[in-house]
Design a protein around this motif. Structure first.
Motif, PDB file in Angstrom:
ATOM      1  N   ASP A 192      -1.861  -7.592 -12.012  1.00  0.00           N
ATOM      2  CA  ASP A 192      -1.882  -8.914 -12.157  1.00  0.00           C
ATOM      3  C   ASP A 192      -0.680  -9.495 -11.286  1.00  0.00           C
ATOM      4  O   ASP A 192      -0.920 -10.389 -10.596  1.00  0.00           O
ATOM      5  CB  ASP A 192      -1.736  -9.537 -13.487  1.00  0.00           C
ATOM      6  CG  ASP A 192      -1.466 -11.041 -13.360  1.00  0.00           C
ATOM      7  OD1 ASP A 192      -2.437 -11.799 -12.824  1.00  0.00           O
ATOM      8  OD2 ASP A 192      -0.599 -11.350 -13.924  1.00  0.00           O
ATOM      9  N   CYS A 193       0.319  -8.946 -11.414  1.00  0.00           N
ATOM     10  CA  CYS A 193       1.527  -9.463 -10.681  1.00  0.00           C
ATOM     11  C   CYS A 193       1.418  -9.186  -9.410  1.00  0.00           C
ATOM     12  O   CYS A 193       1.911  -9.898  -8.577  1.00  0.00           O
ATOM     13  CB  CYS A 193       2.687  -8.509 -11.373  1.00  0.00           C
ATOM     14  SG  CYS A 193       4.310  -8.785 -10.660  1.00  0.00           S
ATOM     15  N   VAL A 194       0.847  -7.801  -8.960  1.00  0.00           N
ATOM     16  CA  VAL A 194       0.788  -7.532  -7.605  1.00  0.00           C
ATOM     17  C   VAL A 194      -0.112  -8.567  -6.730  1.00  0.00           C
ATOM     18  O   VAL A 194       0.157  -9.233  -5.659  1.00  0.00           O
ATOM     19  CB  VAL A 194       0.288  -6.125  -7.400  1.00  0.00           C
ATOM     20  CG1 VAL A 194      -0.358  -5.987  -5.944  1.00  0.00           C
ATOM     21  CG2 VAL A 194       1.181  -4.951  -7.707  1.00  0.00           C
ATOM     22  N   PHE A 195      -1.127  -8.974  -7.295  1.00  0.00           N
ATOM     23  CA  PHE A 195      -2.192  -9.690  -6.878  1.00  0.00           C
ATOM     24  C   PHE A 195      -1.564 -11.123  -6.870  1.00  0.00           C
ATOM     25  O   PHE A 195      -1.788 -12.141  -5.734  1.00  0.00           O
ATOM     26  CB  PHE A 195      -3.362  -9.822  -7.395  1.00  0.00           C
ATOM     27  CG  PHE A 195      -4.234  -8.492  -7.062  1.00  0.00           C
ATOM     28  CD1 PHE A 195      -4.610  -8.224  -5.823  1.00  0.00           C
ATOM     29  CD2 PHE A 195      -4.676  -7.603  -7.922  1.00  0.00           C
ATOM     30  CE1 PHE A 195      -5.327  -6.909  -5.508  1.00  0.00           C
ATOM     31  CE2 PHE A 195      -5.451  -6.273  -7.809  1.00  0.00           C
ATOM     32  CZ  PHE A 195      -5.593  -6.342  -6.372  1.00  0.00           C
ATOM     33  N   GLY A 196      -1.061 -11.540  -7.660  1.00  0.00           N
ATOM     34  CA  GLY A 196      -0.254 -12.844  -7.924  1.00  0.00           C
ATOM     35  C   GLY A 196       0.767 -13.108  -6.617  1.00  0.00           C
ATOM     36  O   GLY A 196       0.811 -13.874  -6.085  1.00  0.00           O
ATOM     37  N   GLY A 222       7.461  -3.044  -4.401  1.00  0.00           N
ATOM     38  CA  GLY A 222       8.194  -2.478  -5.731  1.00  0.00           C
ATOM     39  C   GLY A 222       7.303  -2.207  -7.034  1.00  0.00           C
ATOM     40  O   GLY A 222       7.390  -1.058  -7.594  1.00  0.00           O
ATOM     41  N   VAL A 223       6.717  -3.379  -7.201  1.00  0.00           N
ATOM     42  CA  VAL A 223       5.654  -3.278  -8.433  1.00  0.00           C
ATOM     43  C   VAL A 223       4.727  -2.523  -8.124  1.00  0.00           C
ATOM     44  O   VAL A 223       4.300  -1.675  -9.375  1.00  0.00           O
ATOM     45  CB  VAL A 223       5.097  -4.784  -8.528  1.00  0.00           C
ATOM     46  CG1 VAL A 223       4.191  -4.971  -9.847  1.00  0.00           C
ATOM     47  CG2 VAL A 223       6.269  -5.786  -8.918  1.00  0.00           C
ATOM     48  N   CYS A 224       4.207  -2.089  -7.005  1.00  0.00           N
ATOM     49  CA  CYS A 224       3.155  -1.307  -6.567  1.00  0.00           C
ATOM     50  C   CYS A 224       3.350  -0.010  -6.844  1.00  0.00           C
ATOM     51  O   CYS A 224       2.786   0.839  -7.452  1.00  0.00           O
ATOM     52  CB  CYS A 224       2.852  -1.186  -5.175  1.00  0.00           C
ATOM     53  SG  CYS A 224       1.556  -2.551  -4.865  1.00  0.00           S
ATOM     54  N   VAL A 225       4.913   0.306  -6.759  1.00  0.00           N
ATOM     55  CA  VAL A 225       5.650   1.836  -7.155  1.00  0.00           C
ATOM     56  C   VAL A 225       5.091   2.030  -8.663  1.00  0.00           C
ATOM     57  O   VAL A 225       4.574   3.270  -8.988  1.00  0.00           O
ATOM     58  CB  VAL A 225       6.975   2.025  -6.618  1.00  0.00           C
ATOM     59  CG1 VAL A 225       7.432   3.324  -7.264  1.00  0.00           C
ATOM     60  CG2 VAL A 225       6.963   1.941  -5.193  1.00  0.00           C
ATOM     61  N   ILE A 226       5.769   1.082  -9.395  1.00  0.00           N
ATOM     62  CA  ILE A 226       5.494   1.066 -10.884  1.00  0.00           C
ATOM     63  C   ILE A 226       3.955   1.314 -11.180  1.00  0.00           C
ATOM     64  O   ILE A 226       3.825   2.225 -11.998  1.00  0.00           O
ATOM     65  CB  ILE A 226       6.181  -0.177 -11.574  1.00  0.00           C
ATOM     66  CG1 ILE A 226       7.602  -0.130 -10.969  1.00  0.00           C
ATOM     67  CG2 ILE A 226       6.032  -0.057 -12.911  1.00  0.00           C
ATOM     68  CD1 ILE A 226       8.442  -1.408 -11.606  1.00  0.00           C
ATOM     69  N   LEU A 227       3.339   0.677 -10.605  1.00  0.00           N
ATOM     70  CA  LEU A 227       2.045   0.345 -10.886  1.00  0.00           C
ATOM     71  C   LEU A 227       1.227   1.911 -10.552  1.00  0.00           C
ATOM     72  O   LEU A 227       0.396   2.380 -11.336  1.00  0.00           O
ATOM     73  CB  LEU A 227       1.274  -0.506  -9.785  1.00  0.00           C
ATOM     74  CG  LEU A 227      -0.602  -0.713 -10.059  1.00  0.00           C
ATOM     75  CD1 LEU A 227      -0.633  -1.353 -11.633  1.00  0.00           C
ATOM     76  CD2 LEU A 227      -1.107  -1.807  -9.106  1.00  0.00           C
ATOM     77  N   ALA A 282       0.919  -1.194  -0.049  1.00  0.00           N
ATOM     78  CA  ALA A 282       0.131  -0.010   0.019  1.00  0.00           C
ATOM     79  C   ALA A 282       0.844   1.153   0.016  1.00  0.00           C
ATOM     80  O   ALA A 282       0.530   2.268  -0.681  1.00  0.00           O
ATOM     81  CB  ALA A 282      -0.980  -0.211   1.430  1.00  0.00           C
ATOM     82  N   ILE A 283       1.895   1.168   0.767  1.00  0.00           N
ATOM     83  CA  ILE A 283       3.076   2.318   1.068  1.00  0.00           C
ATOM     84  C   ILE A 283       3.600   2.698  -0.465  1.00  0.00           C
ATOM     85  O   ILE A 283       3.679   3.642  -0.823  1.00  0.00           O
ATOM     86  CB  ILE A 283       4.042   2.176   1.892  1.00  0.00           C
ATOM     87  CG1 ILE A 283       3.316   2.168   3.480  1.00  0.00           C
ATOM     88  CG2 ILE A 283       5.026   3.132   1.877  1.00  0.00           C
ATOM     89  CD1 ILE A 283       4.221   1.793   4.588  1.00  0.00           C
ATOM     90  N   GLY A 284       3.999   1.397  -1.070  1.00  0.00           N
ATOM     91  CA  GLY A 284       4.400   1.309  -2.249  1.00  0.00           C
ATOM     92  C   GLY A 284       3.691   2.115  -3.429  1.00  0.00           C
ATOM     93  O   GLY A 284       3.945   3.003  -4.125  1.00  0.00           O
TER      94      GLY A 284
END
Lengths: 116, 240
Positions: free
Chosen positions: A39-43, B13-18, A5-7
């Motif tokens: 998709d990647c995040v949830f995966g 990390g991927v979330c930042v990109i997202l 979430a922070i990310g």
């Protein structure tokens, strides 16, 4: 669960403070990229919760899926077929599946905690 | 729990990109929304575009021709100014404008002397010929405009006996005859008063002749129509 979430917030804030805007013609690619990332995040979350997370699988999955989606979009553009829809549908299904698993997992955990 | 942290780190990390992608994409879509039109209207608009492009082509050609005309006009403007000045001059010369200036007023009247039994009555009247001679003298002395009883003398004016009266510009006039002439008053006056000149001759017959110098006399324009049925202009060196 706080770090992702922070990310996400960090990414949004970074983008908000930079005059970032993609060229109009790449908007479709960015869209499919967003889907790939989601998709990647949830995966990743699902794998993490199931204790099957592997960083190599995660990163390679993210990169390869994104690249494949982009390639499909390019090929679709060239052929005049909306192949990007295929990628969109595939990602969406995966996202729903993953979110479903995550939901069940969290519910299980929550009920177990509540029962204790 | 450490393993969980590791996966969260990667996901973050991927979330930042997202997040970056999301904001960028939203911005892009907003931009597209502002600048573009729904694809439904695309065909209509492309049709309109094609039509206006064709219209533009036609208008461009028109612009070109108009530009050429304009440059011609600009070139011609100076010529037109010169032509205008020339026209005014020509109209003055032709007697088509009322003119004003210094000059003399010559009044001729029939003799009061009664003709004797052996004398012709006509000898004591002002004749067309007398007026012609006076006018001739005035022109010779540099008169620039002449009128007789308000009739402007122009190139095609006749001064002709018409029974008891005189016809000038097809208008019949009678005595006293007032001849207006614009020019250098002194020159005109002395030309008429030359020894054995026209006035001497007329006065010999008892015809009343009076010359008044004036600093301001007005001579009207020729009022009749001008018709050229037989004369055709021959243009020499049309325009440079």
């Amino acid at each position: 669960m706080i770090l992702p979430a922070i990310g996400l917030i960090a990414g949004i804030v970074i983008a908000l403070f930079t005059p970032l805007r993609f060229p109009t013609e790449y908007s479709q690619y960015i869209a499919i990229g967003i889907l790939a990332a989601l998709d990647c995040v949830f995966g990743g979350i699902r794998a993490g919760l199931q204790n099957t997370f592997d960083k190599n699988v995660f990163i390679s999955g993210f990169l390869v899926n994104t690249a494949l989606a982009a390639t499909l979009t390019v090929v679709g553009d060239k052929l005049g077929v909306d192949l990007v829809l295929g990628a969109t549908v595939a990602f969406s299904i995966r996202i729903f599946t993953n979110v479903g698993i995550i939901r069940r997992y969290i519910l299980d955990k929550w009920f177990k905690n509540a029962c204790k | 729990m450490k393993k969980a942290r590791v996966f969260e780190l990667y996901v973050a990390g991927v979330c930042v990109i997202l997040g970056i992608l999301l904001v960028g994409q939203v911005r892009t879509q907003e931009y597209i929304g502002q600048s573009q039109i729904p694809s439904r209207r695309l065909e209509d608009l492309s049709d309109m575009l094609r039509r206006s492009e064709a219209e533009r082509m036609i208008l461009e050609k028109e612009v070109e021709t108009l530009r050429k005309q304009l440059s011609k006009v600009v070139e011609g403007e100076k010529a037109a100014e010169a032509a205008q000045a020339e026209l005014i001059k020509a109209k003055m010369a032709a007697g088509l404008t009322t003119v004003e200036g210094t000059g003399v007023i010559v009044t001729l009247n029939d003799s009061k002397r009664q003709a004797g039994p052996s004398e012709s009555h006509g000898l004591f009247l002002v004749h067309d010929n007398d007026i012609l001679q006076v006018i001739n003298e005035l022109f010779a002395a540099g008169a620039e405009a002449v009128s007789v009883n308000g009739q402007r003398i122009i190139a095609v004016s006749e001064i002709r006996c018409s029974g008891p009266v005189i016809s000038v510009n097809n208008v019949r006039i009678g005595p006293p005859y007032e001849i207006y002439a614009i020019g250098e008053p002194g020159a005109l006056d002395s030309a008429l008063h030359m020894r054995d000149g026209i006035l001497d001759t007329l006065r010999a017959w008892g015809i009343e002749a009076k010359v008044i110098k004036s600093t301001s006399i007005q001579i009207p324009a020729y009022k009749g129509g001008l018709y050229f049925e037989y004369a055709n202009p021959v243009l020499e060196g049309v325009q440079k």
